[in-house]
Motif scaffolding. Structure first.
Motif, short mmCIF file in Angstrom:
data_model
loop_
_atom_site.label_atom_id
_atom_site.label_comp_id
_atom_site.label_asym_id
_atom_site.label_seq_id
_atom_site.Cartn_x
_atom_site.Cartn_y
_atom_site.Cartn_z
N PRO A 50 0.79 -1.23 0.00
CA PRO A 50 0.00 0.00 0.00
C PRO A 50 0.82 1.29 0.00
CG PRO A 50 0.02 -0.95 2.19
CD PRO A 50 0.70 -1.93 1.31
N GLU A 51 2.09 1.20 0.41
CA GLU A 51 2.91 2.41 0.51
C GLU A 51 4.04 2.44 -0.51
OE1 GLU A 51 4.07 3.57 4.44
OE2 GLU A 51 2.28 2.69 5.34
N GLY A 52 3.85 1.71 -1.58
CA GLY A 52 4.81 1.74 -2.67
C GLY A 52 5.71 0.53 -2.72
N LEU A 53 6.33 0.37 -3.89
CA LEU A 53 7.24 -0.76 -4.11
C LEU A 53 8.37 -0.31 -5.03
CD1 LEU A 53 7.72 -3.86 -3.70
CD2 LEU A 53 6.54 -4.20 -5.87
N TYR A 54 9.59 -0.75 -4.70
CA TYR A 54 10.75 -0.48 -5.54
C TYR A 54 11.38 -1.82 -5.90
CZ TYR A 54 15.41 1.02 -7.00
OH TYR A 54 16.57 1.22 -7.71
N VAL A 55 11.63 -2.05 -7.18
CA VAL A 55 12.18 -3.33 -7.65
C VAL A 55 13.41 -3.06 -8.50
CG1 VAL A 55 11.74 -5.45 -8.95
CG2 VAL A 55 9.87 -4.36 -7.69
N GLU A 56 14.47 -3.84 -8.26
CA GLU A 56 15.68 -3.78 -9.07
C GLU A 56 15.90 -5.13 -9.76
OE1 GLU A 56 19.09 -1.06 -7.22
OE2 GLU A 56 18.33 -2.54 -5.78
N LYS A 57 16.34 -5.07 -11.00
CA LYS A 57 16.69 -6.29 -11.73
C LYS A 57 18.20 -6.29 -11.97
CE LYS A 57 15.91 -8.88 -15.99
NZ LYS A 57 15.30 -8.89 -17.34
N PHE A 58 18.85 -7.43 -11.69
CA PHE A 58 20.30 -7.51 -11.80
C PHE A 58 20.74 -8.44 -12.93
CE2 PHE A 58 19.22 -7.00 -7.25
CZ PHE A 58 19.79 -5.74 -7.03
N ASP A 59 21.96 -8.18 -13.43
CA ASP A 59 22.57 -9.10 -14.38
C ASP A 59 23.35 -10.15 -13.59
OD1 ASP A 59 24.94 -7.92 -13.56
OD2 ASP A 59 25.27 -6.83 -15.43
N LEU A 61 26.36 -10.34 -12.89
CA LEU A 61 27.42 -9.76 -12.06
C LEU A 61 26.84 -8.87 -10.96
CD1 LEU A 61 30.03 -8.84 -14.83
CD2 LEU A 61 29.98 -10.87 -13.35
N PHE A 62 25.52 -8.97 -10.74
CA PHE A 62 24.81 -8.23 -9.72
C PHE A 62 24.83 -6.72 -9.99
CE2 PHE A 62 23.66 -7.13 -5.23
CZ PHE A 62 22.50 -7.87 -5.18
N ARG A 63 24.88 -6.35 -11.25
CA ARG A 63 24.75 -4.95 -11.64
C ARG A 63 23.30 -4.68 -12.00
NH1 ARG A 63 29.49 -5.02 -16.11
NH2 ARG A 63 28.00 -6.61 -16.82
N THR A 64 22.81 -3.50 -11.65
CA THR A 64 21.41 -3.17 -11.89
C THR A 64 21.15 -2.99 -13.39
OG1 THR A 64 21.23 -2.05 -9.75
CG2 THR A 64 19.55 -1.54 -11.40
N GLU A 65 20.27 -3.81 -13.92
CA GLU A 65 19.89 -3.72 -15.33
C GLU A 65 18.68 -2.81 -15.53
OE1 GLU A 65 21.00 -7.79 -17.68
OE2 GLU A 65 19.17 -7.81 -16.49
N ALA A 66 17.78 -2.83 -14.56
CA ALA A 66 16.55 -2.04 -14.67
C ALA A 66 15.98 -1.83 -13.27
CB ALA A 66 15.54 -2.74 -15.57
N SER A 67 15.11 -0.83 -13.15
CA SER A 67 14.46 -0.58 -11.87
C SER A 67 13.02 -0.14 -12.12
CB SER A 67 15.20 0.49 -11.07
OG SER A 67 15.15 1.74 -11.74
N LEU A 68 12.19 -0.33 -11.12
CA LEU A 68 10.78 0.04 -11.21
C LEU A 68 10.32 0.63 -9.88
CD1 LEU A 68 7.84 -1.94 -12.72
CD2 LEU A 68 7.71 -1.20 -10.34
N LYS A 69 9.52 1.71 -9.96
CA LYS A 69 8.90 2.31 -8.78
C LYS A 69 7.41 2.44 -9.04
CE LYS A 69 12.87 5.29 -7.64
NZ LYS A 69 13.30 6.70 -7.46
N GLY A 86 -0.15 3.87 -10.02
CA GLY A 86 0.21 5.20 -9.56
C GLY A 86 1.68 5.55 -9.71
N ASN A 87 1.97 6.57 -10.50
CA ASN A 87 3.34 7.06 -10.68
C ASN A 87 4.33 5.93 -10.97
OD1 ASN A 87 2.53 9.73 -10.11
ND2 ASN A 87 2.68 9.35 -7.93
N VAL A 88 3.98 5.09 -11.91
CA VAL A 88 4.84 3.95 -12.25
C VAL A 88 5.97 4.44 -13.15
CG1 VAL A 88 4.93 1.64 -13.23
CG2 VAL A 88 2.80 2.46 -12.19
N LYS A 89 7.18 4.13 -12.75
CA LYS A 89 8.35 4.54 -13.53
C LYS A 89 9.32 3.37 -13.66
CE LYS A 89 12.20 7.82 -13.74
NZ LYS A 89 12.91 8.94 -13.06
N VAL A 90 9.68 3.05 -14.90
CA VAL A 90 10.64 1.98 -15.18
C VAL A 90 11.84 2.59 -15.89
CG1 VAL A 90 11.05 -0.20 -16.36
CG2 VAL A 90 8.77 0.30 -15.43
N GLU A 91 13.04 2.28 -15.40
CA GLU A 91 14.27 2.74 -16.04
C GLU A 91 15.07 1.52 -16.46
OE1 GLU A 91 15.92 5.21 -12.89
OE2 GLU A 91 15.30 6.99 -13.99
N SER A 92 15.55 1.53 -17.72
CA SER A 92 16.29 0.39 -18.25
C SER A 92 17.77 0.71 -18.34
CB SER A 92 15.76 0.02 -19.64
OG SER A 92 16.14 1.00 -20.59
N LEU A 93 18.57 -0.34 -18.51
CA LEU A 93 20.01 -0.19 -18.64
C LEU A 93 20.37 0.61 -19.88
CD1 LEU A 93 22.78 -1.01 -17.48
CD2 LEU A 93 22.70 -3.04 -18.93
#
Length: 206
Positions: A50-59, A61-69, A86-93
């Motif tokens: 209910p108070e939001g979610l942040y997700v990271e996707k890794f390759d 080598l544990f480097r961030t490939e993408a993120s979502l809020k 609500g205010n969904v934002k995805v950022e890619s590598l």
């Protein structure tokens, strides 16, 4: 006495929630939320953030490939379906940014989609439209009702242009609040007596 309603009463509440998802022993996803509510007695069991979610996707080598809020999220486990609201934002590598007010991720079909306004910012242009579909890596996508493209140089040069193309001017904005999600506190898990979750309006997935 309040009657137990499995559709609106959670059975597990976790604060400072952090979980990781692995594939062949390699961590590929990490999810962070201030509050996680579990409704495992519901007809269609689900998790609610209910108070939001942040997700990271890794390759590998544990480097961030993408993120979502997102401001709010639901996970319908049996269906393998995520719903971000609500205010969904995805950022890619690749440096691309996707913004919308509603986004679905179908794990079984490995597909991401929405029928709402979408704003995509690439290196040299901003694309807007209504309705969107992509592979799960957000590398191949299409917009069903494109509203046109705006060169980045024009967008940066004009404040009024920024306001015009901003997804928030229609439905969406970047959510800075999720950037402050605490990762330091250990998760606190409660299994309380059933409590009525009156503030939740459930959106059922057909």
């Amino acid at each position: 006495m309040v009657a137990f309603d499995p559709e609106t009463t959670y059975t597990l509440r976790t604060t400072d929630y952090t979980t990781q998802f692995s594939d062949s022993g390699i961590t590929r996803l990490r999810a962070i939320a201030k509050v996680h509510l579990k409704f495992d007695k519901a007809k269609e069991p689900f998790s609610y953030f209910p108070e939001g979610l942040y997700v990271e996707k890794f390759d590998t080598l544990f480097r961030t490939e993408a993120s979502l809020k997102a401001d709010t999220a639901y996970n319908y486990e049996k269906k393998g379906l995520w719903k971000f609201v609500g205010n969904v934002k995805v950022e890619s590598l690749e440096g691309k940014t996707f913004e919308t007010s509603l986004l679905f991720y179908d794990e079984k079909k490995e597909k991401v989609y929405s029928d709402k306004y979408i704003r995509i910012q690439e290196e040299d242009k901003i694309i807007t439209g209504i309705g969107f579909e992509s592979n799960q890596d957000m590398t191949k996508y299409k917009i069903f009702d494109s509203q046109g493209e705006i060169p980045i140089n024009e967008s940066v040069a004009s404040d009024s242009t920024k306001k015009t193309v901003s997804a928030d001017s229609v439905l969406v904005a970047v959510n800075p609040a999720m950037a402050t999600v605490s990762q330091k506190k250990p998760a606190q898990i409660e299994r309380p007596a059933p409590q009525k979750l009156t503030q939740v309006k459930m959106d059922r997935i057909k």
